[in-house]
Structure formats: C-alpha cells, structure tokens
Enzyme design. Structure first.
Site, PDB file in Angstrom:
ATOM      1  N   SER A   1       0.917  -1.200   0.022  1.00 57.68           N
ATOM      2  CA  SER A   1       0.002   0.197   0.120  1.00 57.68           C
ATOM      3  C   SER A   1       0.891   1.048  -0.245  1.00 57.68           C
ATOM      4  O   SER A   1       1.581   1.290   0.915  1.00 57.68           O
ATOM      5  CB  SER A   1      -1.130   0.068   1.184  1.00 57.68           C
ATOM      6  OG  SER A   1      -1.520   1.218   1.446  1.00 57.68           O
TER       7      SER A   1
ATOM      8  N   MET B   1     -12.281   4.318  -0.314  1.00 58.56           N
ATOM      9  CA  MET B   1     -12.736   4.595   1.160  1.00 58.56           C
ATOM     10  C   MET B   1     -13.549   5.951   1.221  1.00 58.56           C
ATOM     11  O   MET B   1     -13.096   7.014   1.709  1.00 58.56           O
ATOM     12  CB  MET B   1     -11.687   4.591   2.227  1.00 58.56           C
ATOM     13  CG  MET B   1     -11.261   3.056   2.694  1.00 58.56           C
ATOM     14  SD  MET B   1      -9.683   3.042   3.511  1.00 58.56           S
ATOM     15  CE  MET B   1      -8.614   3.188   1.959  1.00 58.56           C
TER      16      MET B   1
ATOM     17  N   HIS C   1      -8.649   0.826  -3.638  1.00 54.61           N
ATOM     18  CA  HIS C   1      -9.445   0.778  -2.383  1.00 54.61           C
ATOM     19  C   HIS C   1     -10.353   1.784  -2.212  1.00 54.61           C
ATOM     20  O   HIS C   1      -9.577   2.927  -1.496  1.00 54.61           O
ATOM     21  CB  HIS C   1      -8.414   0.400  -1.085  1.00 54.61           C
ATOM     22  CG  HIS C   1      -9.315   0.216   0.112  1.00 54.61           C
ATOM     23  ND1 HIS C   1      -8.675  -0.078   1.225  1.00 54.61           N
ATOM     24  CD2 HIS C   1     -10.713   0.227   0.300  1.00 54.61           C
ATOM     25  CE1 HIS C   1      -9.728  -0.191   2.280  1.00 54.61           C
ATOM     26  NE2 HIS C   1     -10.747  -0.102   1.600  1.00 54.61           N
TER      27      HIS C   1
ATOM     28  N   MET D   1      -9.184   8.097   0.207  1.00 54.39           N
ATOM     29  CA  MET D   1      -9.884   8.483   1.377  1.00 54.39           C
ATOM     30  C   MET D   1     -10.599   9.666   1.211  1.00 54.39           C
ATOM     31  O   MET D   1      -9.687  10.680   0.753  1.00 54.39           O
ATOM     32  CB  MET D   1      -8.927   8.506   2.563  1.00 54.39           C
ATOM     33  CG  MET D   1      -8.345   7.059   2.747  1.00 54.39           C
ATOM     34  SD  MET D   1      -7.038   7.086   4.355  1.00 54.39           S
ATOM     35  CE  MET D   1      -6.395   5.767   4.502  1.00 54.39           C
TER      36      MET D   1
ATOM     37  N   ASP E   1      -5.040   3.322  -1.588  1.00 53.07           N
ATOM     38  CA  ASP E   1      -6.281   3.742  -0.718  1.00 53.07           C
ATOM     39  C   ASP E   1      -6.569   5.192  -0.829  1.00 53.07           C
ATOM     40  O   ASP E   1      -5.912   6.147  -0.828  1.00 53.07           O
ATOM     41  CB  ASP E   1      -5.371   3.965   0.923  1.00 53.07           C
ATOM     42  CG  ASP E   1      -4.894   2.499   1.092  1.00 53.07           C
ATOM     43  OD1 ASP E   1      -6.209   1.440   1.231  1.00 53.07           O
ATOM     44  OD2 ASP E   1      -4.041   2.030   1.490  1.00 53.07           O
TER      45      ASP E   1
ATOM     46  N   MET F   1     -11.489  -6.151   5.626  1.00 55.26           N
ATOM     47  CA  MET F   1     -10.673  -5.443   6.395  1.00 55.26           C
ATOM     48  C   MET F   1     -10.270  -6.172   7.749  1.00 55.26           C
ATOM     49  O   MET F   1     -11.218  -6.515   8.555  1.00 55.26           O
ATOM     50  CB  MET F   1     -11.452  -4.008   6.635  1.00 55.26           C
ATOM     51  CG  MET F   1     -11.587  -3.159   5.408  1.00 55.26           C
ATOM     52  SD  MET F   1     -10.208  -2.675   4.580  1.00 55.26           S
ATOM     53  CE  MET F   1      -9.142  -1.884   5.801  1.00 55.26           C
TER      54      MET F   1
ATOM     55  N   HIS G   1      -1.290  -1.403  -3.986  1.00 51.41           N
ATOM     56  CA  HIS G   1      -2.598  -1.244  -3.214  1.00 51.41           C
ATOM     57  C   HIS G   1      -2.735   0.466  -3.418  1.00 51.41           C
ATOM     58  O   HIS G   1      -1.948   1.103  -2.524  1.00 51.41           O
ATOM     59  CB  HIS G   1      -2.535  -1.980  -2.006  1.00 51.41           C
ATOM     60  CG  HIS G   1      -3.953  -1.538  -1.316  1.00 51.41           C
ATOM     61  ND1 HIS G   1      -5.125  -2.414  -1.575  1.00 51.41           N
ATOM     62  CD2 HIS G   1      -4.301  -0.942  -0.439  1.00 51.41           C
ATOM     63  CE1 HIS G   1      -6.247  -2.064  -0.882  1.00 51.41           C
ATOM     64  NE2 HIS G   1      -5.793  -1.131  -0.104  1.00 51.41           N
TER      65      HIS G   1
ATOM     66  N   ASP H   1      -6.662  -6.744   4.484  1.00 53.74           N
ATOM     67  CA  ASP H   1      -5.653  -5.101   4.486  1.00 53.74           C
ATOM     68  C   ASP H   1      -5.878  -4.689   6.052  1.00 53.74           C
ATOM     69  O   ASP H   1      -7.120  -4.357   6.539  1.00 53.74           O
ATOM     70  CB  ASP H   1      -6.703  -4.372   3.465  1.00 53.74           C
ATOM     71  CG  ASP H   1      -6.162  -3.025   3.480  1.00 53.74           C
ATOM     72  OD1 ASP H   1      -5.113  -2.728   4.070  1.00 53.74           O
ATOM     73  OD2 ASP H   1      -6.877  -2.116   2.717  1.00 53.74           O
TER      74      ASP H   1
HETATM   75  C1  DX5 Z   1      -6.175   1.199   5.912  1.00 56.75           C
HETATM   76  C2  DX5 Z   1      -5.844   0.988   4.563  1.00 56.75           C
HETATM   77  C3  DX5 Z   1      -4.909   0.213   4.520  1.00 56.75           C
HETATM   78  C4  DX5 Z   1      -3.407   0.561   4.936  1.00 56.75           C
HETATM   79  C5  DX5 Z   1      -2.733  -0.534   5.513  1.00 56.75           C
HETATM   80  O1  DX5 Z   1      -7.217   1.904   6.184  1.00 56.75           O
HETATM   81  O2  DX5 Z   1      -6.842   0.466   3.675  1.00 56.75           O
HETATM   82  O3  DX5 Z   1      -4.535  -0.306   3.104  1.00 56.75           O
HETATM   83  O4  DX5 Z   1      -2.612   1.097   3.842  1.00 56.75           O
HETATM   84  O5  DX5 Z   1      -1.577  -0.223   6.311  1.00 56.75           O
HETATM   85  P1  DX5 Z   1      -0.967  -1.154   7.359  1.00 56.75           P
HETATM   86  O6  DX5 Z   1      -0.338  -2.496   6.474  1.00 56.75           O
HETATM   87  O7  DX5 Z   1       0.258  -0.315   7.853  1.00 56.75           O
HETATM   88  O8  DX5 Z   1      -1.919  -1.748   8.321  1.00 56.75           O
HETATM   89 ZN    ZN Z   2      -6.411  -0.284   1.934  1.00 53.32          ZN
END
Ligand code: DX5
Ligand code: ZN
Length: 217
Positions: free
Chosen positions: A7, A67, A65, A36, A34, A136, A32, A174
């Site tokens: 990620s 969010m 992903h 947000m 993320d 998750m 990956h 994840d």
């Molecule tokens: C959390 C994200 C993850 C995050 C994971 O909300 O969806 O993808 O980057 O980070 P680690 O591997 O550090 O938990």
């Molecule tokens: Zn993620």
C-alpha cells in the site's frame, strides 16, 4: 501462493516512483491505492490523478480501495484513470449492486469491501458479481494499526462459500498485515495480502515482501 499488494499509503510520496519501482522489482503483483475522502474515513489521501500517473510507470495490477461515500460517483473516473481493480465498501453505498455493475461495465475487476464490524451475510447476495472480496483486518482510515484476529472467521466463512458454490473470487486482507499475522489469514483462505507499514517502513522492503510470500511455501 499468496499475492502481495504493497500500500503506497506508507510510501515516501516525494520518492513515490522509486518506492513503486522497488516493490515491483521485488515481485509484488498488485499495488494497493487507498483513496480516502475525509468523510467515510477521517483522513484524506489522493485521487484518480495519482492512479493516472502511476499507471504510466508501473505494470502492477492497480488495486484501488475506495474509502469514500457514494463511490458510484467516481467509479468511471477511476476506471478511465487506469484502475485494474476497484473496491467499494458495502457500508459506503445504498446501492452496492449498482456500484458493482458500474465497475464491471468498465471492464474493471469488481471488489466488495467489508469492515471488521460487517458480517459476511450482508454481501452474500452479490458475491456472484465480484472478482475479489476485501476483508478489512483493521478499521479503515490509517496505516500502522494492529491486526484484528476476530476477522479470521469471516475469511473462513468466505472460503467455505467459495468452495461450496464454485465461485472464484479472491480473498484479500488489509490492515496490520505482516509475516506473522498473515499466517492464520492464509490458512483461513486469504490469497492476496495488502501491506503498508510492514513493507515501506523497512530498510529493505523486498525482504518484507518475500517474508509474506513465504507463508505459502
Ligand atoms: C487502512 C488502509 C490500508 C493501509 C494498511 O485504512 O486500507 O490499506 O494502508 O496499512 P498497514 O499495512 O500499515 O496496516
Ligand atoms: Zn486499503
């Protein structure tokens, strides 16, 4: 065999190209991303422009992903930007079926995501539509959190469904993934592992990717 999806949330944004090339060389299959929105989760990260730029420098599968609230609004934009997989949270839309249809209409792989507090039952009706289920293993929003072991039974449940139904979706995990926490998840049936801080927080990210892959040996 377990696929690794580093990620970039934990990468060095100033040296993003360097970090992406490093994990690609190390054998990561997915990258990956993320996304947000500051509403579905507290943090704000990055959007489709990042996907478009990353697409130009990498051949990894871009595992996006989302969010974000009402993900339907942005599915076409992420598909056009170059996402290979688009994941939508079942908690973020009133219309999960329509959202998955929109992803598929773009010829992009469709993923449904469930939070730690969301039961597998809620996504049973749409499992036939998805290429991947993301379970998750932390509450979404931040990197560097602790893996929640109670999520393992949901991975098992999904694996059972997969075996009994003939459906072929991948199961991705994840949050809080490292060479230890990945073990039970892999045994339960997960076959794609996202890892942020464990990979990019290391002096040698390649070693960390290999350490995750090793659980499948
Ligand atoms: C959390 C994200 C993850 C995050 C994971 O909300 O969806 O993808 O980057 O980070 P680690 O591997 O550090 O938990
Ligand atoms: Zn993620």
């Amino acid at each position: 065999m377990i696929k690794v999806a580093p990620s970039i949330l934990s990468a060095d944004y100033i040296n993003l190209q360097r970090d992406i090339e490093l994990v690609e060389k190390a054998g990561a299959e997915y990258l990956h991303i993320d996304v947000m929105d500051g509403s579905f989760v507290p943090a704000i990260s990055y959007g489709p422009a990042w996907v478009k730029s990353i697409k130009k420098i990498s051949n990894m599968v871009l595992d996006t992903h989302l969010m974000i609230e009402n993900p339907e609004k942005y599915i076409d934009t992420f598909a056009e930007a170059g996402s290979d997989i688009i994941g939508v949270h079942v908690e973020a839309t009133n219309h999960i079926h329509r959202a998955l249809q929109m992803i598929k209409n773009n010829n992009v792989k469709a993923e449904v995501v469930i939070n730690p507090g969301t039961p597998v039952d809620l996504i049973k009706p749409i499992l036939y539509m998805v290429d991947q289920v993301l379970v998750m293993t932390v509450n979404p929003g931040f990197g560097g959190q602790k893996f929640l072991p109670e999520t393992i039974k949901k991975i098992k449940e999904l694996d059972e469904i997969r075996k009994n139904s003939g459906l072929k979706f991948d199961i991705e995990i994840d949050g809080g993934v490292n060479n230890e926490t990945v073990k039970d998840a892999y045994e339960a049936g997960a076959n794609v592992a996202v890892a942020g801080s464990y990979v990019f927080g290391a002096d040698n990210p390649a070693d960390r990717i290999n350490a995750i892959k090793k659980v499948a040996d």
